[in-house]
Structure formats: C-alpha cells, structure tokens
Design a protein around this motif. Structure first.
Motif, PDB file in Angstrom:
ATOM      1  N   HIS A 105       0.907  -0.897   0.187  1.00  0.00           N
ATOM      2  CA  HIS A 105      -0.018   0.018   0.045  1.00  0.00           C
ATOM      3  C   HIS A 105       0.858   1.378  -0.054  1.00  0.00           C
ATOM      4  O   HIS A 105       1.737   1.316   0.811  1.00  0.00           O
ATOM      5  CB  HIS A 105      -0.949  -0.002   1.061  1.00  0.00           C
ATOM      6  N   THR A 106       0.651   2.072  -1.053  1.00  0.00           N
ATOM      7  CA  THR A 106       1.447   3.167  -1.211  1.00  0.00           C
ATOM      8  C   THR A 106       0.459   4.514  -1.124  1.00  0.00           C
ATOM      9  O   THR A 106       1.304   5.498  -0.734  1.00  0.00           O
ATOM     10  CB  THR A 106       2.336   3.465  -2.665  1.00  0.00           C
ATOM     11  N   GLN A 107      -0.591   4.322  -0.931  1.00  0.00           N
ATOM     12  CA  GLN A 107      -1.419   5.652  -0.728  1.00  0.00           C
ATOM     13  C   GLN A 107      -2.058   5.660   0.547  1.00  0.00           C
ATOM     14  O   GLN A 107      -2.660   4.551   1.102  1.00  0.00           O
ATOM     15  CB  GLN A 107      -2.503   5.667  -1.667  1.00  0.00           C
ATOM     16  N   PHE A 108      -1.904   6.613   1.516  1.00  0.00           N
ATOM     17  CA  PHE A 108      -2.253   6.531   2.724  1.00  0.00           C
ATOM     18  C   PHE A 108      -3.356   7.752   2.893  1.00  0.00           C
ATOM     19  O   PHE A 108      -2.865   8.861   2.335  1.00  0.00           O
ATOM     20  CB  PHE A 108      -1.190   6.514   3.786  1.00  0.00           C
ATOM     21  N   SER A 109      -4.244   7.572   3.758  1.00  0.00           N
ATOM     22  CA  SER A 109      -5.258   8.878   4.049  1.00  0.00           C
ATOM     23  C   SER A 109      -5.606   8.784   5.397  1.00  0.00           C
ATOM     24  O   SER A 109      -5.563   7.577   6.129  1.00  0.00           O
ATOM     25  CB  SER A 109      -6.390   8.893   3.167  1.00  0.00           C
TER      26      SER A 109
ATOM     27  N   ASP B 235      -9.000  17.350  -0.496  1.00  0.00           N
ATOM     28  CA  ASP B 235      -9.444  16.425  -1.313  1.00  0.00           C
ATOM     29  C   ASP B 235     -10.863  16.109  -1.345  1.00  0.00           C
ATOM     30  O   ASP B 235     -11.550  15.725  -0.306  1.00  0.00           O
ATOM     31  CB  ASP B 235      -8.500  14.958  -0.863  1.00  0.00           C
TER      32      ASP B 235
END
Length: 130
Positions: A34-38, A64
């Motif tokens: 997983h490279t996208q974190f929010s 966002d």
C-alpha cells in the motif's frame, strides 16, 4: 522397556527448507504493498492548535474532494447512507415517516387538558393543603 527409548528420526534439513520456501511463497502471494495513505473518515479528527507565540504558520493543504465526501458520508445517519437496513436492529424505526399527517385541530387524536368541577375542586384543595 525401562531402558529402551524410541529414537527420533534424524532432522531432514532439505524437507524443512522446502516447507519454509513454500510458506514464504504463500505469504508473498497474499501480500499487497500500500503506497497511498489517508486519514480514516470513520474516526474523529482532533486538530491541535499551534503555540501562540510561534512564528511558523501552517502550510495550506489542498482539500481532497474524495476524502471530504467520505468524511461527510461517514457522519450521516444510516437511513441516508443506505437504501435498506443493514442490521436487524436498524429495521425497527427505519421508516420513520408518520402514518397520519399531524393535524392539531383534529380532536379525535389530540386530547387537550380539560378541567371539570371535580378537578377544579381537587386543585384548590391541594393548593390549600400545601
């Protein structure tokens, strides 16, 4: 019987290594990077203010729209989030619109407080006794 013990077979390192390789291959096939974190929209967000005497101002961050939409959707009540109840307990009260339109002038459904000779007498008697 007292002196004879069953001997263990010797450890087969090749067999144990094959099991180890197979285990690692299974783990890597199910692993996702997983490279996208929010920030999770389902948890409460606590904003901490800067120090009053600090000269450093916070950088302006772009909003966002996907996160904002998910954040507001998470805070909606279940009837606005889903078309149908998701649990058994949500079924009770899911359709919360009244069966009849509330008409305050309809005397069949609204019984106003009325007083008679007996109630007036008891009211004055209770006031005197106190």
């Amino acid at each position: 019987m007292s002196g004879a013990k069953a001997e263990k077979p010797p450890v087969d390192l090749v067999h144990q290594d094959a099991i180890h390789v197979e285990t690692i291959r299974k783990e890597q096939s199910n692993q996702k990077l997983h490279t996208q974190f929010s920030i999770s929209p389902y948890k409460k967000l606590h904003v901490i203010a800067d120090k009053p005497m600090s000269n450093n101002t916070q950088d302006v961050v772009e909003e966002d729209p996907a996160f904002t939409k998910a954040f507001h959707m998470a805070r909606l009540e279940p009837t606005k989030k889903y078309n149908h109840p998701q649990t058994e307990s949500q079924e009770i009260g899911w359709i919360s619109t009244p069966v009849l339109v509330s008409d305050r002038s309809d005397r069949r459904l609204h019984f106003y407080r009325q007083s008679s000779d007996v109630t007036k007498f008891m009211e004055t008697a209770s006031r005197i006794s106190k």
